[in-house]
Enzyme design. Sequence first.
Site, PDB file in Angstrom:
ATOM      1  CE  LYS A 183      -3.264   2.942   3.032  1.00  0.00           C
ATOM      2  NZ  LYS A 183      -2.164   3.916   2.811  1.00  0.00           N
ATOM      3  N   GLY A 240       3.563   2.813  11.695  1.00  0.00           N
ATOM      4  CA  GLY A 240       2.679   4.882  11.273  1.00  0.00           C
ATOM      5  C   GLY A 240       2.676   4.652  12.737  1.00  0.00           C
ATOM      6  CB  SER A 241      -0.252   7.465  13.194  1.00  0.00           C
ATOM      7  OG  SER A 241      -1.455   6.739  13.158  1.00  0.00           O
ATOM      8  N   GLY A 245      -2.232   1.634  13.357  1.00  0.00           N
ATOM      9  CA  GLY A 245      -2.370   1.139  13.637  1.00  0.00           C
ATOM     10  C   GLY A 245      -3.279  -0.214  14.222  1.00  0.00           C
ATOM     11  CD  GLU A 265       8.710   1.437  14.506  1.00  0.00           C
ATOM     12  OE1 GLU A 265       8.831   2.252  14.256  1.00  0.00           O
ATOM     13  OE2 GLU A 265       9.130   0.274  13.086  1.00  0.00           O
ATOM     14  CB  CYS A 302      10.356   4.794  15.152  1.00  0.00           C
ATOM     15  SG  CYS A 302      11.428   4.118  14.449  1.00  0.00           S
ATOM     16  CD  GLU A 393       6.071   8.539  17.831  1.00  0.00           C
ATOM     17  OE1 GLU A 393       6.803   8.110  17.438  1.00  0.00           O
ATOM     18  OE2 GLU A 393       4.940   7.916  17.944  1.00  0.00           O
TER      19      GLU A 393
END
Length: 528
Positions: A183, A240-241, A245, A265, A302, A393
């Site tokens: 994607k 990603g976020s 996720g 992740e 990250c 985060e």
Amino acid sequence: MLQGRNIIGFEVSAKGEQTFRSFSTPLGAYLPEHFHIATDEEIKLAIKKATIAFVIFSKISFIQRAVFLETIAEEILNIGDFLLERAHLETGLPLPRLTGERDRTMNQLKLFATLLREGSWADAVIDTAMPDRKPLPRSDLRRILQPLGPVAVFAASNFPFAFSTAGGDTASALAAGCPVIVKAHSAHAGTNELMANAIKKAAERTGMPDGVFSSLNGEGAILGQRLAMESSIKAIGFTGSYRAGMSLYATVTQKRKEPIPLYAEMSSINPVVVLPETLSLKTSEIATVLAGSVTLGVGQFCTNPGLLFLIRSKASDAFIESLVAALSNVPAATMLNQQICKAYYTDRSRVIQTKGVKTLFCGNDQGNEYKGSPTLLAVNAADFMLEPSLQDEVFGPCTLIVICDDTTQLETALQTLHGQLTGSVFGSTDELLRYSSVIDILQQKTGRLIFNNVPTGVEVCHAMVHGGPFPATTDARTTSVGTEAIRRFVRPVCYQDCPQELLPLYLQNENTAGIMRKVNGIYTRDAI
């Protein structure tokens, strides 16, 4: 050179009327190319091709897969500087950084090729038959890791090469014998197309089956959820976020008839502990190193150090002064895209307004220019432990100092942490031994424990673990970087009393591939 089409196996396709364009933060404008959003028909074709390709690709020898991966690396290099220039326009990342990331991407493809050629990763185990064993005979039993099936990979925004189209998830899934459907990330769709074409050319050059790789364009969560619901998809790699996720996690575990693994992740603030004696001896040195880590890549890693733990002292006051001075000398820099820049300033404001948080340094809001400026905040450990949102985060060059009264409060505060990718401790060997309880706590909270260094910088090698307890990832038993990543996309299969002719090549008596196997409890490369 860019066509804005979907790559479906060996075909290019643009059947949909809906298109989008990538926004360039360096230019402050949309780039001219229009990218066609994949239609339902195109998605189904990619799924169908991947399903058919799996039957062939899963049985292709390790060496053939290795050649495929090495050829992908060649084709990426063949794109030349146009790849770097396009990625710069779409991400704002400087050319030297992108050059290094391209090299890392090619090298990790070659690393997985090396792993395949050596072969022991497949964990081939043979327990030969014991027909005369008393009281019961033993059958011939042979086990090896086999690929799961087609894998969906979600490209990441902050690493347009290494964690995207031809990145670690794709490399490890292909190495495992799984066809991949990517994607594409809409923020760097042109970069994705260039990389996807390189993989397509490599597949054609090396005789891989049509459908071993596809790349689909789509905005928002629609395409992602569509792929996650496909019964033929057997695993997903995602970076990603947290929100995206967990949405995928709910889909693959609750909405599908057959749940599948999601290796996501998602969120990490990577705590750094600076022990008091070392802090007093290396105050300025550690401040300089941490300032560089906080602002590296405009904080869009990250592994960005989002939390610094200190025990209150004169040295901690001096350290804060040094860190403020170091951060104030770092200019604002262009961020990846509009959404990330906007989110950074929104999240920064939220933390600043949180009860107990003190602003030590706050660079000007340069969101209109899509630039992120450094920020340093502080909070007492007691207030930190009362406010869970301080562990959310902030994706950008911002860090929060947690000031503890003593060792006991430091340990208590660390115990409240969520799961993290990394945890860092600065201290001499003697000091580390005396603070072993701190290390024990961090070990339980992290996937990688770092001594006397910052968390930014992830080596691609055999020993690396880039994962961690939830919510850093959805599965703390895995890594998305390094050769162990291949194990996410395989499962053990046992063959009992199977004729030699039907056994996988790597379990046959002759061991013509010469891989290391465990035969009757002993590791050997010998034939049986």
